[in-house]
Design an enzyme around this catalytic site. Structure first.
Site, PDB file in Angstrom:
ATOM      1  CG  ASP A  31      -1.284   6.647  -8.180  1.00  0.00           C
ATOM      2  OD1 ASP A  31      -1.204   6.478  -9.409  1.00  0.00           O
ATOM      3  OD2 ASP A  31      -2.262   7.164  -7.643  1.00  0.00           O
ATOM      4  N   GLY A  57       3.907   1.633  -7.565  1.00  0.00           N
ATOM      5  CA  GLY A  57       4.633   0.725  -8.456  1.00  0.00           C
ATOM      6  C   GLY A  57       4.825   1.297  -9.852  1.00  0.00           C
ATOM      7  N   GLY A 117       5.802   5.951  -8.438  1.00  0.00           N
ATOM      8  CA  GLY A 117       6.666   6.230  -7.290  1.00  0.00           C
ATOM      9  C   GLY A 117       6.169   7.444  -6.543  1.00  0.00           C
ATOM     10  CB  ALA A 136      -1.234  12.461 -14.148  1.00  0.00           C
ATOM     11  CE1 TYR A 195      -8.288  12.680  -6.867  1.00  0.00           C
ATOM     12  CE2 TYR A 195      -8.404  11.241  -8.779  1.00  0.00           C
ATOM     13  CZ  TYR A 195      -9.025  11.888  -7.727  1.00  0.00           C
ATOM     14  OH  TYR A 195     -10.369  11.734  -7.536  1.00  0.00           O
ATOM     15  CG  ASP A 234      10.009  -9.922  12.594  1.00  0.00           C
ATOM     16  OD1 ASP A 234       9.167  -9.014  12.763  1.00  0.00           O
ATOM     17  OD2 ASP A 234      11.132  -9.720  12.089  1.00  0.00           O
TER      18      ASP A 234
END
Lengths: 670, 670
Positions: free
Chosen positions: B308, B310, B313, B390, B392, B592
């Protein structure tokens, strides 16, 4: 009056007085009857079911006699239990409990215990050795004695000793300054037993009491901690048109739910006869027991295992909740009644609060073609009780939502139980939380008793696992298929946790088929996988709280099987609750059954948990309709909007407060 | 203007326009440049750290060039990626992506796709065969094509077909009436590929399209479901003295917290540079990817695996949130900007809402000797975004509390993705949710990227297990002791879940020792054990979302490694995110580093989830100070009271509403 009471109504003050009188009538004044508990006895289910049926049908109500049970001591020694018929005003039975059985303590008994101990010359002599500087006094917290011997039959109290800094201020945090000796006394007889010395190093070694080296306490009270309060603007919950709930006596109606609620000394609050949109869900729901075993292995800390219901009582330890402090909104309060040693009623006001709150969205869908949004907010009805068990506070919420779900939420707060630690050391079974003070690792294990009535009283427990399908060239060629596999619980026992198969425990009614799903109607008992009792299975900690060794249990319903670790937990040798009830593996399929579900929190304290601990959430237990309804039962919840002006823009609010401020300035400059 | 922007500020409308212009300047009109994404590129961390240091020190700010990245198609065929320096107004690079790489789709592209499909003669011929009764029309939902072949290199769209009942009402729930054929087209070229037929029985068998047998839809929209709304009284959140937060541009200050927030197309919202009481906690926090694999094994349902972020967006699919509907109280909104196909900016207003809310008690302790109660309520600051993908909806909350904790909460709602089921049947991989309609089992796997800065950027990940001590006659004679055992994560990889040892993953700073605990300062990443990706490890579902096969991952920080399943997920063959980044097992100790944590929900739909699904909570991820502070950092939170009159008694409220009602009656009767 009594015949106007509902069988589920809490005990009344006159009922306590009556029970005490009837019991005392059977004794001489020299027997020195000392009550530690008088409360309503749960009526037999077969009687209440007849009552509930008649009530629903609007027929004449059958009589369900009101009954009390009482624990009391005679001659500072013998523990007795009496059952009293309050309706017909007579004692049904009196039993002297087996030697070695130890009952709970009244709050005022605990306070009195403190005095004996502090006044005892041997304790005072030990305090002398501390050579305390001015500004420090000694305070003691009596503790249940735990259990470490099959041969101990005295009612003992262990006293943990602390210093009170801040010039002995009554709100000073003595848990910050633990001392290294702990007297043991016999309860009631006040007999001195011995002084235990506490290790302060990295092993079990103890030393004699030495002069105390001053360290400053870490204070939590706003009068003592010395921190400047932050700026925080008020946030109000306002219900200008009143509330959406109705409460009359013990009966609550809200958003399709109907149930009763009552208070009792041991469990705090109980939900009865809960139905949603006219269909029954639960017969009874309550906290059943809580044990708090500590993980510091060293003598005498091994005896730190509290049973907060059986030893103290969640109702008798309940806080009087305050408007705007413990609960926001429009609040209905209920009280709890306990007895004093004489058998007089003692009112603890406002131990249960009930109110509505908002919890985000109930559902939402935006049609991406029209941008039309369908959405309702989720309103909740909350019942809350908070108990203070010496240092710790427990917050218990039972939450009803608008679509048939009940959630049980518990939080721990208050002050950590602490141990002394010598300077420059730390131990692998605890966390240093201040200078000279360590908080040992421990667990909180709260068992909830769920007595279901999913579309009736004959229910079955099953669990469903989500498991991958085998790769199959025809049916599952790409290896992505998974299915749900059902196991029926046929016999009394526990259900193993299995988070990695998404195991879902459900209470189903095999006789009622949901026309949508073609499956029996069900409620899911949903919680997260957790580490249960860590103590060795042979240890007293585990043996006394076998319930806490597994998360979920199923047993057939039997009257009076309410408390997961048994009736008498104080100095108990063994779990006489679930551990006994599952023996014999009675059949539980398609019958009147009970589920016990335990919330577990393995609490490894952090520095931030001291001097007062931020609320720590235990895993929720959610009782969720799962194919109980034919579709979402919340379509009739009104769509959300801002018509009631419940919200405003930040920019608007800024302008308002600027306007107010500039008005103030004008006035000031005039 | 651009040089006034903070490096973390969202992309601006003029930046989108500029980027589009610069890119288009490099092409002829015949190339037919069609943008699918223009957004801000994350600046290199070494540059932003210099900027943040200067900002904190009040020194002159170094320039961090604003950069955009763009995906666009040329000639309805080739996908390109360009980087644009917005500060110096030039294209940095343009890359034509390898053949077979598939980008995301714009919302208007999706709508356009629907038209081609519906208008195609072969689709219309198939619809003809249904011989629809009057009052029914066909609607289609385009779906990402999933992946089932290493040899597929076309950009494909799969169309699931539904009927619209209720006389074709635009808000009618077509998901209630799924049809049994599914056309496949090429995207952009609009080339018809084939029609797949859908099984409706208990196996993989399909049939040719037959005349449709009428069943009524299950409607969720209030205009269509026909249910009478319940009575529910309004509940208002009022802040008469204004709010406790301050927002200027992307900078938020609240109760000791300082951080920035910005929106972007892919992740929806991002938190930057979060510090509490002057100490840094996080560099960056965001949702990184979400995959939704379905468990129906049968062709062509095996291709139902959405990404959802990639593929669509989370920002470009975000809802415009409404006052009093999505959020209560005093609300600050932020917008999201995306581009259209031409490269013009498109504003999606109010995609992020921010506000305060109350969440019960922060802490409480009652002194049982004096009954004095010390207590503060827990105020929260919430950032919320809701995306519609869509059928959901996903609700994402990032919640800050007053004592240094950040909680990530997500809920799923909206409408189930459905499949046809023949009358009188059910299948083991789905639930019947209405007549002729089944909802297949599926999972939601949301990965959050946590880029920590626990007292600085060199951090280490460890996990602590609570384990019983061996019984020892001297140190642990009663077998109740337990200790915490620490494991240091030395190399990039995943951490195994271990709920039964209470495994706690912590981000520590080995260079900063907490003087209270004598241990490195730490933040705990707390979540519940969950079943992860169920699909077979060799399946495309698992290979494309390797991140979802384990709950928690640790990798060294690298610029541009933001998205857990890789940059291009649509029709991807493999996970080019975490699956790649952990290869080589780079050292991660005292460096890091970045943690990815996945929320997993194995969703076995229930009848109550249809026609619109009540919000289903995913397991929370809590980022909790754990020996980061020397003591509870919330002692300065004001004590709670009812001075602001935020609460009242039920009985009082009843009187008020009765009084109001009788007033009304009086007026009416005059």
């Amino acid at each position: 009056m009594p015949n106007q009471l509902h069988p589920f109504d809490s005990i009344q003050d006159y009922e306590i007085t009556l029970a005490a009188k009837l019991i005392k009538d059977g004794y001489n004044p020299a027997d020195n009857v000392h009550f530690v508990l008088i409360d309503r006895l749960e009526p037999p289910k077969r009687d209440t079911l007849k009552y509930l049926e008649a009530e629903k049908a609007g027929k004449p109500l059958p009589e369900v006699p009101r009954t009390a049970y009482a624990y009391f001591y005679t001659k500072q020694k013998h523990l007795h239990k009496a059952l009293v018929n309050l309706t017909y005003k007579h004692v049904i039975t009196t039993t002297t409990l087996p030697h070695g059985t130890v009952g709970p303590l009244l709050p005022e008994d605990v306070i009195e215990c403190e005095s004996w101990c502090m006044e005892h010359p041997l304790v005072q002599a030990e305090v002398e050795k501390l050579q305390l500087p001015p500004g420090y006094v000694v305070r003691t917290d009596p503790w249940m004695y735990g259990t470490d011997s099959e041969h101990e039959d005295r009612f003992l109290i262990q006293y943990y000793m602390y210093l009170v800094g801040s010039n002995g201020h009554e709100e000073s945090n003595h848990y910050s300054l633990p001392l290294k000796f702990a007297p043991v006394f016999e309860a009631f007889t006040k007999k001195f037993v011995r002084i235990d010395f506490l290790p302060g190093g990295v092993d079990e070694k103890v030393t004699a009491t030495l002069p105390w080296k001053e360290v400053l306490p870490v204070e939590y009270h706003y009068k003592l901690h010395g921190e400047k309060p932050r700026d925080l603007k008020p946030l109000l919950y306002v219900q200008p048109e009143g509330v959406s709930y109705e409460i009359e006596g013990s009966k609550v109606k809200w958003q399709g739910w109907e149930f009763r609620v009552s208070s009792n000394n041991r469990e705090g609050m109980v939900i009865y006869d809960a139905s949603f949109k006219g269909r029954s869900v639960l017969y009874r729901l309550s906290l059943s027991e809580m044990t708090v075993p500590y993980g510091d292995p060293r003598v005498p800390f091994h005896r730190k295992q509290a049973f907060d219901l059986g030893d103290c009582g969640f109702g008798s330890s309940a806080n009087s909740l305050a408007l705007g402090c413990d609960c926001l909104g429009v609040i209905k309060y209920l009280d709890c009644l306990r007895c004093d040693g004489e058998g007089n009623p003692v009112l603890i006001p406002s131990t249960i609060c009930m109110h509505e709150q908002d919890d985000g969205l109930l559902y939402k869908h935006v049609n991406y073609r029209t941008f039309d949004s369908t959405q309702a907010r989720r309103r909740e009805f909350v019942l809350q009780t908070i108990a203070t068990v010496a240092n710790y506070e427990y917050i218990l919420n039972i939450v009803f939502d608008q679509i048939g779900q009940i959630s049980i939420k518990a939080k721990a707060t208050g002050i950590l139980s602490t141990m002394p630690i010598d300077e420059g050391l730390d131990v692998p079974w605890g966390t240093n939380v201040g200078p000279g003070v360590m908080a040992a690792y421990h667990q909180h294990l709260l068992s909830f008793r769920i007595d279901p009535a999913v579309d009736g009283h004959n229910n079955t427990v099953v669990y469903d696992d989500a498991v991958p399908m085998a790769i199959d060239p025809v049916l599952n060629p790409y290896g992505i298929g998974f299915v749900s596999e059902r196991t029926v619980v046929e016999k009394a026992g526990y259900i193993e946790q299995s988070p990695f198969t998404n195991r879902a425990v459900k209470i189903i009614n095999e006789s009622v088929i949901n026309p949508t799903t073609r499956k029996p109607v069900a409620y899911k008992i949903d919680t997260s996988a957790r580490q249960m009792m860590i103590a060795h299975p042979t240890s007293f900690n585990s043996r006394r709280a076998k319930y806490a060794t597994q998360q979920m249990w199923v047993v057939p319903y039997k009257d009076n099987q309410l408390w997961a670790a048994g009736e008498f937990t104080n100095q108990s040798q063994t779990d006489t609750g679930l551990a006994e009830w599952v023996k014999g593996e009675a059949p539980v399929r398609n019958t009147d059954l009970v589920v016990f579900a335990t919330m577990s929190l393995t609490h490894l304290p952090r520095a931030e948990d001291f001097p007062v601990m931020p609320t720590d959430n235990l895993p929720e237990i959610n009782i969720i309709p799962y194919g109980f309804f034919e579709k979402n039962p919340g379509l009739d919840v009104p769509q959300s909007d801002n018509k009631g002006k419940n919200s405003m823009y930040y920019e608007e609010s800024k302008k308002q407060s600027t306007a107010q401020n500039s008005d103030c300035c004008k006035k000031a400059s005039l």
